[in-house]
Structures are given as structure tokens and as C-alpha cells.
Write a protein that holds these residues in place. Sequence first.
Motif, PDB file in Angstrom:
ATOM      1  N   PHE A 253       0.850  -1.200   0.000  1.00 52.36           N
ATOM      2  CA  PHE A 253       0.000   0.000   0.000  1.00 52.36           C
ATOM      3  C   PHE A 253       0.883   1.246   0.000  1.00 52.36           C
ATOM      4  N   THR A 256       0.880   6.610   4.415  1.00 56.55           N
ATOM      5  CA  THR A 256       0.221   7.893   4.667  1.00 56.55           C
ATOM      6  C   THR A 256       1.303   8.952   4.886  1.00 56.55           C
ATOM      7  N   GLN A 259       2.852   8.546   8.240  1.00 57.41           N
ATOM      8  CA  GLN A 259       3.862   7.483   8.304  1.00 57.41           C
ATOM      9  C   GLN A 259       5.188   7.961   7.702  1.00 57.41           C
ATOM     10  N   ASP A 285      -2.863   6.219  17.183  1.00 58.69           N
ATOM     11  CA  ASP A 285      -4.070   5.544  17.586  1.00 58.69           C
ATOM     12  C   ASP A 285      -4.096   4.142  16.966  1.00 58.69           C
ATOM     13  N   VAL A 286      -4.933   3.271  17.520  1.00 55.94           N
ATOM     14  CA  VAL A 286      -5.037   1.926  16.970  1.00 55.94           C
ATOM     15  C   VAL A 286      -5.343   1.993  15.474  1.00 55.94           C
ATOM     16  N   GLY A 289      -1.143   2.367  11.742  1.00 57.38           N
ATOM     17  CA  GLY A 289      -0.076   1.805  10.919  1.00 57.38           C
ATOM     18  C   GLY A 289       1.328   1.964  11.500  1.00 57.38           C
ATOM     19  N   LYS A 290       1.454   1.692  12.772  1.00 60.98           N
ATOM     20  CA  LYS A 290       2.767   1.833  13.412  1.00 60.98           C
ATOM     21  C   LYS A 290       3.735   0.752  12.944  1.00 60.98           C
ATOM     22  N   THR A 291       3.183  -0.435  12.617  1.00 58.92           N
ATOM     23  CA  THR A 291       4.063  -1.538  12.241  1.00 58.92           C
ATOM     24  C   THR A 291       4.891  -1.206  11.000  1.00 58.92           C
ATOM     25  N   ASP A 541      -4.105  -7.846  14.590  1.00 55.23           N
ATOM     26  CA  ASP A 541      -4.525  -7.245  13.331  1.00 55.23           C
ATOM     27  C   ASP A 541      -5.090  -8.279  12.368  1.00 55.23           C
ATOM     28  N   PRO A 543      -7.668  -7.817   9.388  1.00 54.66           N
ATOM     29  CA  PRO A 543      -8.527  -6.859   8.683  1.00 54.66           C
ATOM     30  C   PRO A 543      -9.890  -7.417   8.263  1.00 54.66           C
TER      31      PRO A 543
HETATM   32  P1  ADP Z   1      -1.280  -0.140  14.689  1.00 55.00           P
HETATM   33  O1  ADP Z   1      -0.858   1.286  14.565  1.00 55.00           O
HETATM   34  O2  ADP Z   1      -2.540  -0.292  15.474  1.00 55.00           O
HETATM   35  O3  ADP Z   1      -0.182  -1.022  15.162  1.00 55.00           O
HETATM   36  P2  ADP Z   1      -0.989  -1.662  12.269  1.00 55.00           P
HETATM   37  O4  ADP Z   1       0.423  -1.312  12.038  1.00 55.00           O
HETATM   38  O5  ADP Z   1      -1.278  -3.001  12.817  1.00 55.00           O
HETATM   39  O6  ADP Z   1      -1.670  -0.568  13.211  1.00 55.00           O
HETATM   40  O7  ADP Z   1      -1.782  -1.400  10.911  1.00 55.00           O
HETATM   41  C1  ADP Z   1      -3.164  -1.650  10.819  1.00 55.00           C
HETATM   42  C2  ADP Z   1      -3.509  -2.192   9.450  1.00 55.00           C
HETATM   43  O8  ADP Z   1      -3.412  -1.167   8.478  1.00 55.00           O
HETATM   44  C3  ADP Z   1      -2.596  -3.290   8.972  1.00 55.00           C
HETATM   45  O9  ADP Z   1      -3.369  -4.269   8.334  1.00 55.00           O
HETATM   46  C4  ADP Z   1      -1.657  -2.608   7.993  1.00 55.00           C
HETATM   47  O10 ADP Z   1      -1.161  -3.481   7.015  1.00 55.00           O
HETATM   48  C5  ADP Z   1      -2.571  -1.551   7.396  1.00 55.00           C
HETATM   49  N1  ADP Z   1      -1.895  -0.337   6.938  1.00 55.00           N
HETATM   50  C6  ADP Z   1      -0.886   0.306   7.536  1.00 55.00           C
HETATM   51  N2  ADP Z   1      -0.524   1.410   6.847  1.00 55.00           N
HETATM   52  C7  ADP Z   1      -1.338   1.475   5.771  1.00 55.00           C
HETATM   53  C8  ADP Z   1      -1.474   2.381   4.664  1.00 55.00           C
HETATM   54  N3  ADP Z   1      -0.681   3.460   4.546  1.00 55.00           N
HETATM   55  N4  ADP Z   1      -2.426   2.127   3.755  1.00 55.00           N
HETATM   56  C9  ADP Z   1      -3.242   1.055   3.877  1.00 55.00           C
HETATM   57  N5  ADP Z   1      -3.156   0.155   4.878  1.00 55.00           N
HETATM   58  C10 ADP Z   1      -2.224   0.354   5.824  1.00 55.00           C
END
Ligand code: ADP
Length: 682
Positions: A253, A256, A259, A285-286, A289-291, A541, A543
Motif C-alpha cells: 500500500f 500515509t 507514516q 491511535d489503533v 499503521g505503526k508496524t 490485526d 482486517p
Molecule cells: P497499529 O498502529 O494499530 O499497530 P498496524 O500497524 O497493525 O496498526 O496497521 C493496521 C492495518 O493497516 C494493517 O493491516 C496494515 O497493514 C494496514 N496499513 C498500515 N498502513 C497502511 C497504509 N498506509 N495504507 C493502507 N493500509 C495500511
Amino acid sequence: MASLFSKDIMTLQGVGEKRAKLFQKLGAPTVGALLRYYPRGYEDWSRHTSIAAAPLGELCTIRGTVLHRPTETRIRNGMTLYKTIVTDGDSDLHLTFFNNRYIPNLLTEGTAYLFYGKVSGMGSRREMSSPEFCRAEGAPPIVPIYRQTEGLSSRQISNAMKQAFPLLPEILQDPIPDDLRQAQGLCHLRYALENIHFPKTMESLAIARRRLIFEELLVLQLGLLQLKKRSKTAVSCHAITDYSEEFWKLLPFTPTNAQRRAVSEALHDMSGTTPYPMNRLVQGDVGSGKTAVAAALCHSVIKSGKQAALMAPTEILAKQHFASLSNFLAPAGIRLGLLTGSVTAAKKRALLEQLETGEIDLLIGTHALISDNVRFHDLALVITDEQHRFGVDQRASLSAKGENPHLLVMSATPIPRTLALMIYGDLDISVLNERPPGRQEIETYTIDSKKRPRAFQYLRKHIEAGYQCYIICPLIEEGQGDMASVLQYTEILKRDYFSDLEIGILHGKLKAKEKEEVMARFAAGELPILVSTTVVEVGVDVPNAVVILIENAERYGLSQLHQLRGRVGRGNVKSTCILVSDAQNEEAITRLKTMCRTSDGFQIADADLRLRGPGDFFGTNQHGLPDLKIADMAEDLETLQQAQAAAKALLHADPGLSEPNHRGLRGEVRMLFAKVGTNGFN
Ligand code: ADP
Ligand code: MG
């Protein structure tokens, strides 16, 4: 004062072995600790009312003279009443005490006492039941109330306290240096201790409180800044090249803007332009996309020829990170390892060897990562996820495995920025304030248990459309009254609603391997429903899961509900959160309404702060910070700011707090942090 911390509480008269144990339970095994055991509240006995004017049903103080020796009446079940009448010269007040055979000896005819309690009555008759009392002559105006424990009452603690004071040395060393104390307009330690325990007026109490709050926050800040300092004294640190453009191409993907910003801020910290390693908090926030941010940073570090480590608070999360980071990074030739408590000995040995020789680039795991035998070849970046589950010390031990590695902490707990800055010293912060595109608001409803069957139909509809659902139920143990245990609950689900579906069960009593297996099957879409306790709370996670039903929703705090709700709404499909609750109490209803109204983590954190107070945010469990005795990080924000400035100035002038007039503070820092097991203050 310091020497009083080695003086056993048993030196006090009337404290024998048995009572000493109770003091120990309260955290006061020594005379010094007792003096630092502050009251949790006060009763103001200084304002008396006449009996006739006493407000009915409210706590008040009445000065009255005992008219006759209390009489004894036995009533049913061995209950004994003691009754007497007191007068204030104008009206009479009838007193009743229950089962306290000392009363006749404690209340002397013709003597004046202060009585503290609630007045009740009909017509002109006035009564008090079991009031507290003391002789009017020489009575303390304000009575301290201590947190008591069974067998040790507030009054007994107060008596012990009175005996502790004469033991204070004549010349009491104040840990706060005189010049600082005067600059801040603070009273001396002796005055503070005397007036926190036995205040003469409300004003003197306020002066004492201010001083003790400042002292505590100063000590906290000194400790936190020193902890940080140890990573800030690096002369050389790992210089990392920015390979992020290459990394973004690996993602399925588009990142953002938030990010991208977080990644470039962190890469700037790591670029080697300053002589300090990175120390950054990524708050998002949850679902923000922190991962992917973590993955981007690991990627650049590894492409720069170094190693990275990622520590997660639970095995499930570590496993999940390993899976998603492998997806992103393995195609780029990066070698990942997973280390948790359940890895077999043989595998572990091989893994550790490869880690030490540098054949593994990225190690992901639980706190198993900090065990002694884990050695890296060239560790340059340490990431901890959901940091509030780790202590300050655990993060420090992981860092110690490299030479001044860069440090990144990821947190989903939205703390107001100013507060975070002060809590973590001068930690840098990136905020992921943007959700991945296409995400929709999660619709949230509260229903009562009568509507449960309809809610299950709603779940079924989504399952038939190919989606998955979570059901959160609170406990595993049986015999919890109205709360169905996970197992019993699942039985009923299977029998009455979903006999045709396979239901996954997840709870804290399962073995790590079993948990993983269930989670993996749910993530793979093999299980349409997952019934779970809050072990899924953090970070999981999936989806394709779009409905979450939370039983006994009133049992959870707002932040926890928000984390739970964040398990859905992770894809592009509209998601729903159903809160099941029959709660009647106002606070619970407000909480559930807040959940239905907003899904903004910061707003929820604010509401949580207002509803429950900051204890849950700032307790040791949440942030790995030491417990505070008197200060309150949200309420005493201004003092926190002043204390932080003072702490910085002190450390600037004397980094090791080794000057003679700073020794007291150094000792206090060591004591405050001893409880969270952080060593290294010396
Ligand atoms: P958290 O911040 O709660 O840890 P995650 O990193 O688990 O969130 O991301 C949540 C979901 O969003 C995951 O399935 C991830 O692959 C997806 N994701 C993260 N960044 C993006 C993006 N820029 N566009 C679309 N999906 C994304
Ligand atoms: Mg996460």
C-alpha cells in the motif's frame, strides 16, 4: 532522615512483630518509610456546629459534654449497644455505639468531647451513631485519615506516627538544597512532614502538600533524566543511511503522510549528524499503521549493515509482527528471527548463534529478548511496541545489548503531548495523526442483554457475507456470578446460535502454543468467530474481522474499550462494535455513551482522564513509571513543569548529583526507582 529508613518500625512503642507485619504490608517497614506514609485524606474537626444547627445527614463536628456514663444494652445475636447523651448547653444529642465495650471507659461524665459523624433525627430529637470522638481539650483541629488495613486502623497508624516524630534528628537534612527550596518558595522538610500528618490549619496543610508534591516530582524527573542521560552521553553512534524510498516500494500500500513523516523524523535522528542516539516515541491511535513505520526503520538500519530488535509485550503480538515484517522485508533479502519463551532449546541455540555472528538481521520477540544469553553482532536499533506494558528498566536492558543503539518506542495510548514530554523527559515524539485511506468510522452501539439474540443474528449476517467476528467476554474462572466464563459462554453460543460454525476460543490460561494456533487460524480466515478474553486487546490485526461484540462492557475502562474496538475497522469495510451492558450506574453509562459518540483516541483519553482520574494512565502497570505517593501527574501539571525545569538545571550543574548538598536527592532517586527494579543510579 536517611538513617530512619534503617530503623525498624518495631522501635516504636506498641508495635510488636504482628503489627510490624501490617505496617510492612502498607509499605512502611521502617520509621523513615512510616513518616513518608502520607494520609489519604483529612477530617476537618475545627469547625463545630451547635447540635440544633447541625445539617442532617452530613459529616460534622459537635462539641458536647457527656451527661451520664454510657449504658449497656444487649440485643439479639450477641449485639451490644452503648448509649449516652451529650449536651452543648442548648440541646441534647443521643449517641449510640455498637459492640465497643471500651466506650463506658472512654467517655467520662461531665467531660467535653468533639464528636465527628452524621447527625440524624426526627422532630427535635438529634442522634449520632458510632461517631468518632476525642477529648475537646487539646483536640487536633484536623484529623489525618490513613489508608488502613485489616487489624491496623487509621487511628493506630496516627498514634505510631506521633511516636515517630521525636525520632527525627534535631538537625534534619533536607534533600532539597536550600537555594532551590527558597527559590521555589517551599517549606522545610520538617515543617512539611509535621503538617502533612498533623496539620494545624488548612493553610499549613496546603504548604506542606505543595512542598512534598514538588519534591516527589523533582525526584521523578531527576531519575528519568538520568536514565535518559545514560543513552545521551554517547560519543559515537550508529550512522544510518535513509533507504526509505526503496522500502516504500516493498509495501502493498502507499504510506500515509503521517507514516512518511514519522519515518523521516526517525531517520534524521539516526543519520549520525548528532552525537546522540535516537530516543523517539511514535504515538498513533489503533490502526494508524505503526508496524509499517517500524519496518521502514529496521529496513534502513539493516541496509546500512547493522542489526535491529523489536520487542512486543505478548507472544501473540511478537508472532504477528514477525509474520507481517517477514512479508515486507524477507523479499528484500532481510533475515528475520523470532524469539519467544516457547521456542525449543535447540532452535533457540541455533538462533542465538546466528544472531551473534550477524546472520540474523532482525530479531523479533517478547521480553525473552532481554535474557542474558541474547547477544547481538552489531545492534543499532531497538524498538519496543506498546510500550506501556514494559518497565523503564526493561527497555534499558534491551538497549544495553548494543553500543548506544537508537531507541524507538511505539505506543497506542494517546497521552496529551505536553504531558508525554514531561513524563518521558525530553524524548522526541512523532504522532501518526492520520488513518490509512479508505478507513470508515466504526459504528458503535450499546444494547442490553435482552437484545443479544438480535446481535447474534447481525454477526451471522456478516459471517455469511464472508467476514469474521470477535466476541469479548471477561473471565475464564468459573463461579464469577453473573459473568459467564469464556468456556461456558461458548457452549451456549454453540448450542443456541451457531451450531453450524466453528468457534475459536482464546484466553489467558491457554498455553502459548495453543493461543498461537487459534490466532493463526483466525487470521487465516478459518474461524468465523473468535471468543476471547482481553488477551486480544493489544495490537492484534485481522482486517477481515468487522464486528466486535463486547460482553459486560461496563467492566472496562474507556481506553481498554477503545483498544478492543480497534481490533475491527482495519480494512476498508464498514465495521461495527456492539457493547452489551445492563449497567445502571451513571459513570458506566457515561463511559458507554462516550464510546458511541467518538472513535478518536485522543478524545477518549481525555474523557477517561476526566472520568477515572489519571491513576490508570500513570500507574506503574501502564507506563513502567514508579508509583507516586502524593503527586498526581495530571492535577499537578504546573508543579511537574517547575520540577522538570529544576531537575534539568540541577543535572546540568552536577550530572551525577555527587556534590554534598545533592546527596539527599540522589538517595531519594534511588529509593523511588528501586521499586520498579531500575538499577544503575549510583
Ligand atoms: P497499529 O498502529 O494499530 O499497530 P498496524 O500497524 O497493525 O496498526 O496497521 C493496521 C492495518 O493497516 C494493517 O493491516 C496494515 O497493514 C494496514 N496499513 C498500515 N498502513 C497502511 C497504509 N498506509 N495504507 C493502507 N493500509 C495500511
Ligand atoms: Mg500495533
